[in-house]
Design an enzyme around this catalytic site. Structure first.
Site, short mmCIF file in Angstrom:
data_model
loop_
_atom_site.label_atom_id
_atom_site.label_comp_id
_atom_site.label_asym_id
_atom_site.label_seq_id
_atom_site.Cartn_x
_atom_site.Cartn_y
_atom_site.Cartn_z
N LYS A 22 0.85 -1.20 0.00
CA LYS A 22 0.00 0.00 0.00
C LYS A 22 0.89 1.25 0.00
CE LYS A 22 -1.90 1.25 4.06
NZ LYS A 22 -1.66 2.61 4.58
N ASN A 23 1.88 1.26 0.89
CA ASN A 23 2.64 2.50 1.12
C ASN A 23 3.76 2.73 0.11
OD1 ASN A 23 0.90 2.98 3.19
ND2 ASN A 23 2.31 2.29 4.80
N CYS A 116 -5.05 7.41 9.38
CA CYS A 116 -5.54 6.89 10.67
C CYS A 116 -5.36 7.96 11.75
CB CYS A 116 -4.71 5.69 11.09
SG CYS A 116 -5.00 4.25 10.11
N ARG A 121 -0.26 13.92 12.79
CA ARG A 121 0.09 13.80 11.36
C ARG A 121 0.44 15.16 10.73
NH1 ARG A 121 -1.80 8.61 9.96
NH2 ARG A 121 -0.02 8.52 8.56
N ASP A 305 4.08 0.11 12.31
CA ASP A 305 2.87 -0.47 11.70
C ASP A 305 2.66 -1.93 12.07
OD1 ASP A 305 3.09 1.38 8.55
OD2 ASP A 305 2.53 1.95 10.58
N ARG A 397 -8.98 -0.97 4.66
CA ARG A 397 -8.16 0.10 4.07
C ARG A 397 -6.79 -0.44 3.69
NH1 ARG A 397 -7.08 4.76 7.74
NH2 ARG A 397 -5.89 5.33 5.90
C1 EPZ Z 1 3.98 6.62 6.48
O1 EPZ Z 1 3.20 7.63 7.08
C2 EPZ Z 1 3.03 5.44 6.35
N1 EPZ Z 1 1.88 5.83 5.54
C3 EPZ Z 1 2.55 5.00 7.74
O2 EPZ Z 1 1.78 3.83 7.57
C4 EPZ Z 1 3.78 4.65 8.58
O3 EPZ Z 1 3.36 4.32 9.89
C5 EPZ Z 1 4.72 5.86 8.64
O4 EPZ Z 1 5.09 6.25 7.30
C6 EPZ Z 1 5.99 5.56 9.43
O5 EPZ Z 1 6.64 4.48 8.86
C7 EPZ Z 1 2.02 5.95 4.20
O6 EPZ Z 1 3.09 5.75 3.65
C8 EPZ Z 1 0.79 6.36 3.43
P1 EPZ Z 1 6.01 9.92 8.71
P2 EPZ Z 1 3.77 9.15 7.14
O7 EPZ Z 1 5.96 11.19 7.96
O8 EPZ Z 1 4.54 9.45 5.92
C9 EPZ Z 1 6.14 13.02 12.24
C10 EPZ Z 1 -0.10 2.44 7.82
O9 EPZ Z 1 -0.59 1.88 8.81
N2 EPZ Z 1 6.10 14.02 11.16
O10 EPZ Z 1 7.22 9.05 8.63
O11 EPZ Z 1 2.64 10.02 7.53
C11 EPZ Z 1 4.79 12.36 12.39
O12 EPZ Z 1 3.98 13.14 13.25
C12 EPZ Z 1 0.38 3.87 7.93
O13 EPZ Z 1 0.06 1.89 6.70
C13 EPZ Z 1 6.33 15.35 11.49
O14 EPZ Z 1 6.55 15.70 12.64
O15 EPZ Z 1 4.77 9.00 8.38
C14 EPZ Z 1 5.12 11.04 13.01
O16 EPZ Z 1 5.28 11.22 14.41
C15 EPZ Z 1 0.13 4.46 9.31
N3 EPZ Z 1 6.28 16.28 10.49
C16 EPZ Z 1 6.46 10.70 12.39
O17 EPZ Z 1 7.00 11.93 11.88
C17 EPZ Z 1 6.05 15.93 9.18
O18 EPZ Z 1 6.06 16.83 8.31
C18 EPZ Z 1 6.38 9.68 11.27
O19 EPZ Z 1 5.68 10.27 10.25
C19 EPZ Z 1 5.82 14.58 8.88
C20 EPZ Z 1 5.86 13.63 9.88
#
Ligand code: EPZ
Length: 421
Positions: A22-23, A116, A121, A305, A397
């Protein structure tokens, strides 16, 4: 409203074929907008989030056709820069349309990014990176508006190795002027799959797993057929289910290295793992499992995840486990539901203390997010009696017909309709 009804206590045995990631699908399908042409993207999973994402692509003008093995895209027509607000489209996956539309049109207009409810986020790191590439950002009535006259390469340090921010910067920088260096970039396999796609289309990106990614912008990219990697989180989920039910499962169409932290943690808990081929893994756990401690980290650490599913397994392991969630603020949603099934879990801030009990009892529980829902299914498969998991759409999802895959390996699980709710 649909629910899953599960009769627990049956060891899962047999072979499960894992779907595409998915990701990885989101960023690759987004990045395809940088290219004008027809492309076949193979191994795109047929799950709810992807169906909604494909609707978004159609709405902005992309030709989209599902094929037997993936998705045929036609990006030759004019593509709108505006992604319309829609309750179904409040998916985090649309985040990479930001970089893609800026790269193609020099402008992007996106509604607030959903996903989610596992945390705030934020997208500050996305915006920090894109601004450094020459993008101006504004907000207007709930829409994020990005504009640029010319994308120009720059050096970008990410305070946190955000997956989405890394992907958005890569996509925009791929067609910018000059070189971009991202430091403290995400190393997830899904990011590598995006880089491999763009390089196959003529981009010039170096990602060697060090956390530094170098992108030399190119004028034009060409259409390319491409394959999405297997979903390492779906694989991790079935691995945990196989071990939790003391079964003997072989997963096919996987990249074992991508979910090694989960395999190693299950072995630490007393399960056995074998690798019949480069693309398969066998997990079996004849004996009771032991408590283990988990700390979620960015890749290559233990994936957030797979944390809820592991928590479900640990509720009946021998001893006490400590689970520290360092990525998201609200990723223990399954804990309260597992307690309804007899689990002994105490959550304090971002740490869950799990004390193993002899067995869980089936109960009526509700999924509130994707991986928390997968954790409840895992618990239902091991509990004594019947478990009903409501709000199945959360699970749909991210998992392609989870009950069909489980039925094929002996899981007693059916999808039912409860029209009283
Ligand atoms: C991706 O989300 C995945 N989703 C998530 O999978 C996964 O848990 C996550 O990466 C971490 O591996 C998709 O790829 C669609 P991040 P993403 O930006 O990109 C903080 C699932 O279950 N952050 O790495 O949103 C954020 O708050 C989903 O398949 C900032 O602070 O994750 C979080 O604490 C859930 N500022 C951490 O970084 C930003 O601008 C990780 O977020 C962006 C993120």
């Amino acid at each position: 409203m649909e629910y899953l009804e599960i009769e627990g206590g049956v060891p899962l045995k047999g072979k499960v074929t894992i779907s595409g990631a998915k990701n990885a699908s989101f960023p690759v399908l987004s990045a395809a907008l940088l290219i004008k042409g027809k492309m076949h993207i193979k191994n795109v999973p047929d799950i709810l989030d992807i169906r909604h994402f494909l609707e978004v692509l159609k709405e902005i003008g992309v030709g989209v056709e599902r094929t037997e093995s993936g998705v045929m895209l036609d990006t030759r027509s004019e593509i709108s820069s505006k992604v319309k607000q829609n309750e179904k489209h409040s998916l985090r996956g649309t985040q990479t349309l930001l970089g893609a539309l800026l790269g193609r049109n020099g402008s992007a207009m996106l509604p607030s990014l959903g996903g989610c409810n596992i945390g705030a986020r934020p997208i500050d790191l996305h915006l920090k990176g894109l601004k450094l590439l020459g993008v101006s950002v504004d907000w207007d009535s709930g829409y994020l508006i990005g504009k640029t006259n010319k994308l120009k390469g720059n050096s970008i340090y990410l305070d946190f190795p955000s997956v989405g921010a890394t992907e958005n910067i890569i996509i925009a920088a791929a067609v910018s002027d000059g070189e971009t260096v991202i430091e403290n970039a995400a190393k997830e396999p899904e990011v590598k799959n995006l880089v491999d796609f763009l390089n196959a289309a003529g981009a010039d990106i170096k990602m060697n797993g060090s956390g530094i990614i170098k992108i030399r912008g190119v004028k034009e990219l060409h259409p390319v057929d491409f394959g999405i990697i297997p979903d390492r989180i779906e694989a991790a989920t079935f691995l945990v289910m196989g071990a939790a039910t003391h079964g003997d499962l072989t997963l096919e169409n996987v990249h074992p290295h991508d979910f090694e932290p989960v395999t190693m943690k299950l072995k630490e808990a007393g399960a056995f793992a074998e690798f019949p081929s480069d693309n398969s893994v066998r997990i079996y756990a004849p004996n009771p499992l032991n408590a283990v401690n988990i700390k979620t980290m960015p890749y290559p650490g233990f994936p957030t995840d797979a944390q809820p599913q592991m928590m479900a397994l640990l509720t009946t392991a021998n001893g006490s486990s400590v689970i520290r969630e360092t990525i998201f603020e609200n990723r223990f949603s399954a804990a309260s539901e597992l307690v309804k099934m007899g689990a002994d879990i105490k959550v304090e801030n971002n740490v869950a203390f799990v004390k193993g009990v002899d067995s869980l009892q089936g109960a009526d529980v509700a999924a509130v997010d994707l991986r928390g829902g997968a954790a409840l299914v895992t618990a239902g498969l091991t509990a004594k009696g019947i478990t009903r998991v409501r709000n199945v759409y959360h699970i749909d999802r991210g998992y392609e017909s989870i009950e069909n895959k489980l039925q094929k390996v002996g899981g007693r699980i059916v999808r039912k309709e409860d029209d009283t709710v």
